[in-house]
Motif scaffolding. Structure first.
Motif, mmCIF file in Angstrom:
data_model
loop_
_atom_site.group_PDB
_atom_site.id
_atom_site.type_symbol
_atom_site.label_atom_id
_atom_site.label_comp_id
_atom_site.label_asym_id
_atom_site.label_seq_id
_atom_site.Cartn_x
_atom_site.Cartn_y
_atom_site.Cartn_z
ATOM 1 N N GLY A 112 0.928 -1.169 0.033
ATOM 2 C CA GLY A 112 0.093 0.022 -0.119
ATOM 3 C C GLY A 112 0.725 1.156 0.141
ATOM 4 O O GLY A 112 0.265 2.273 -0.526
ATOM 5 N N LYS A 113 2.042 1.089 0.412
ATOM 6 C CA LYS A 113 2.850 2.492 0.528
ATOM 7 C C LYS A 113 3.907 2.314 -0.273
ATOM 8 O O LYS A 113 4.583 3.385 -0.703
ATOM 9 N N SER A 114 4.322 1.189 -0.996
ATOM 10 C CA SER A 114 5.348 1.137 -2.122
ATOM 11 C C SER A 114 4.624 1.821 -3.598
ATOM 12 O O SER A 114 3.447 1.865 -3.604
ATOM 13 N N ASN A 115 6.040 2.094 -4.353
ATOM 14 C CA ASN A 115 5.475 2.564 -5.708
ATOM 15 C C ASN A 115 6.095 1.680 -6.754
ATOM 16 O O ASN A 115 6.703 1.953 -7.789
ATOM 17 N N VAL A 116 5.950 0.401 -6.378
ATOM 18 C CA VAL A 116 6.456 -0.774 -7.174
ATOM 19 C C VAL A 116 5.463 -1.004 -8.275
ATOM 20 O O VAL A 116 4.468 -1.397 -7.517
ATOM 21 N N ALA A 117 5.671 -1.000 -9.460
ATOM 22 C CA ALA A 117 4.595 -1.285 -10.324
ATOM 23 C C ALA A 117 4.419 -3.001 -10.575
ATOM 24 O O ALA A 117 5.370 -3.735 -10.273
ATOM 25 N N PHE A 118 3.320 -3.447 -10.546
ATOM 26 C CA PHE A 118 3.037 -4.896 -10.717
ATOM 27 C C PHE A 118 4.014 -5.727 -11.713
ATOM 28 O O PHE A 118 4.317 -6.689 -11.333
ATOM 29 N N ILE A 119 4.202 -5.123 -13.075
ATOM 30 C CA ILE A 119 5.109 -5.613 -14.025
ATOM 31 C C ILE A 119 6.278 -5.900 -13.409
ATOM 32 O O ILE A 119 7.119 -6.945 -13.643
ATOM 33 N N ASP A 120 6.908 -4.860 -12.408
ATOM 34 C CA ASP A 120 8.216 -5.037 -11.933
ATOM 35 C C ASP A 120 8.347 -6.071 -10.716
ATOM 36 O O ASP A 120 9.406 -6.825 -10.812
ATOM 37 N N ALA A 148 6.464 -8.943 -10.539
ATOM 38 C CA ALA A 148 6.306 -10.170 -11.441
ATOM 39 C C ALA A 148 7.380 -10.347 -12.359
ATOM 40 O O ALA A 148 7.785 -11.723 -12.330
ATOM 41 N N GLY A 149 8.235 -9.672 -12.723
ATOM 42 C CA GLY A 149 9.407 -9.782 -13.553
ATOM 43 C C GLY A 149 10.351 -10.182 -12.988
ATOM 44 O O GLY A 149 11.418 -10.696 -13.398
ATOM 45 N N ASN A 150 10.556 -9.654 -11.556
ATOM 46 C CA ASN A 150 11.710 -9.861 -10.675
ATOM 47 C C ASN A 150 11.279 -10.492 -9.342
ATOM 48 O O ASN A 150 11.355 -9.726 -8.270
ATOM 49 N N GLN A 151 10.764 -11.648 -9.462
ATOM 50 C CA GLN A 151 10.403 -12.293 -8.083
ATOM 51 C C GLN A 151 11.284 -12.591 -7.222
ATOM 52 O O GLN A 151 11.150 -12.626 -5.750
ATOM 53 N N SER A 152 12.508 -12.693 -7.510
ATOM 54 C CA SER A 152 13.715 -12.933 -6.629
ATOM 55 C C SER A 152 14.109 -11.657 -5.513
ATOM 56 O O SER A 152 13.903 -11.848 -4.244
ATOM 57 N N ASP A 153 13.965 -10.583 -6.329
ATOM 58 C CA ASP A 153 14.153 -9.155 -5.520
ATOM 59 C C ASP A 153 12.942 -8.986 -4.764
ATOM 60 O O ASP A 153 13.135 -8.480 -3.671
#
Length: 331
Positions: A175-183, A185-190
Motif C-alpha cells: 500500500g505504501k510502495s511505488n513498485v509496479a506490478f510488472i516489476d 512479477a518480472g523480478n520475483q527474487s528481488d
C-alpha cells in the motif's frame, strides 16, 4: 504432604524427548505424580533446547548436552523439602523441550485480493502466494506469549497467526510502495527479498526467526490480465517483417527439396512470400497511426503490387480479386 502421598510418587532419573512426530515445536515432559530425583540426568539433543519453569515463570534454559540436575543448580522449589535428608531432596518442576529444527515448506497466500495503487494501472487488486520457513529463536518470548503451558504445541497451531502476520505486513508494504506490478512479477527474487525484510521483524516479536520467504506467483484480475495479453500480442505484430523473411527462407528450403526444384514450386512459393509481404506491410500501415490520406496512399501502393503479381502470373484472378476487396475495405 502425607507419607502415603509421597510413596505414590515416582522419581525421574532421566528426562529426554525423542521427537517421535514431525511438526512439534514445544513438548512438555509429563510430570503428573512424578518428581525429579536430585542428581538425575537431563538429555538435550542437538536439535533441541530445554526449559524449566516454576509457577508460570522461566527458571532456567539448557542447551544441547547431558546435564546433571540438583536442587542447588536449579532455581526451582521442592515440594519435599522436609524429606531432603532421607530422600536427597527430590523436586518438582515443569520441563519443556523446544525443537530448533527449521520448519520448511510453510505455505502462505492471499485469501482475499490485496488492493494496491499501481503506477501504471492505477488502483488494482492482486493475489499472491508462496512458501516460507522459520525456526524458534527466543524461547522465553515464544513460551510466554505463544505456546504457554500446552502439553504439545505444533506448527499447525501457529499457522493462522503467522498467516495473519504475513498478510498484514505485505498489505501494508504494498500500500505504501511505488513498485509496479510488472516489476514485481518480472523480478520475483528481488521482490521476495523485500517482503522477507518486511515480514521478519513481525516474526521476531513472536520469538521466531524467518529463515526464508519466497513469492511463487502474482496475479491480476482477469480483465487486467487480458489487457496485458493484448499488449504482448501487439509487440509480436510489430516484428511481422522479420517473421515474413523467415517464412520466405523456409519456403525456399522446402522448394529445393521438391522434385521440381525452385522453379517447380515457384508459383506457390512466390504467392506465399508475396502474400506475406503484403500482409506485413498492411499490418504495419494499420499500426502506424498515420492520417487517412497516408493510409489511402498506402492502399494504392498495395493495389499496385497486387496488380503486378497478377500480371506476372504469380496470383490467380480469384486471389487478386479477394485481396483487392480486403484492401479496399480498409481504405
Amino acid at each position: 504432604m502425607s507419607l502415603f502421598s509421597f510413596a505414590k510418587k515416582q522419581f525421574i532419573d532421566i528426562i529426554q524427548w525423542t521427537e517421535s512426530e514431525p511438526g512439534v515445536l514445544v513438548y512438555r515432559y509429563p510430570m503428573q505424580d512424578m518428581e525429579i530425583q536430585n542428581g538425575g540426568q537431563l538429555i538435550v539433543r542437538d536439535t533441541q533446547e530445554a526449559m524449566f519453569a516454576n509457577e508460570g515463570k522461566v527458571a532456567d534454559l539448557f542447551e544441547p548436552g547431558t546435564h546433571t540436575l540438583t536442587t542447588r543448580t536449579l532455581p526451582v522449589l521442592t515440594y519435599l523439602k522436609n524429606w531432603d535428608k532421607a530422600f536427597e531432596s527430590p523436586f518438582k518442576s515443569d520441563v519443556y523441550f523446544f525443537s530448533l529444527r527449521e520448519q520448511i515448506d510453510q505455505k502462505w497466500g492471499t485469501p482475499e485480493p490485496i488492493t494496491i495503487r499501481d503506477k501504471e494501472f492505477g488502483v488494482v487488486r492482486i493475489r499472491a502466494n508462496g512458501i516460507y520457513s522459520y525456526k524458534l529463536a527466543d524461547l522465553k518470548t515464544f513460551w510466554t506469549h505463544i505456546s504457554g503451558t500446552m502439553a504439545i504445541y505444533r506448527t499447525t497451531d501457529l499457522e493462522g497467526q503467522l498467516r495473519s502476520v504475513i498478510m498484514t505486513s505485505i498489505a501494508s508494504f504494498l500500500g505504501k510502495s511505488n513498485v509496479a506490478f510488472i516489476d514485481m512479477a518480472g523480478n520475483q527474487s528481488d521482490f521476495s527479498a523485500k517482503l522477507k525484510d518486511v515480514v521478519a521483524p513481525e516474526f521476531q516479536k513472536l520469538g521466531l526467526e524467518l529463515t526464508s520467504f519466497f513469492v511463487q506467483s502474482l496475479s491480476l484480475p482477469e480483465e487486467l490480465q487480458q489487457h496485458l495479453d493484448k499488449v504482448s500480442s501487439m509487440g509480436m505484430v510489430s516484428d511481422m517483417n522479420r517473421y515474413t523473411q523467415f517464412q520466405a527462407a523456409d519456403s525456399l528450403s522446402t522448394a529445393a527439396a521438391n522434385p521440381g526444384g525452385v522453379a517447380g514450386a515457384g508459383v506457390g512459393i512466390g504467392a506465399g512470400v508475396a502474400m506475406g509481404n503484403i500482409m506485413a506491410q498492411s499490418m504495419s500501415n494499420s499500426m502506424s497511426g498515420a492520417a487517412n490520406q497516408g493510409a489511402a496512399k498506402g492502399g494504392v501502393a498495395l493495389l499496385e503490387q497486387l496488380d503486378d503479381l497478377y500480371k506476372k502470373g504469380i496470383l490467380t484472378q480469384a486471389e487478386f480479386e479477394a485481396k483487392k476487396a480486403d484492401i479496399l475495405k480498409q481504405l
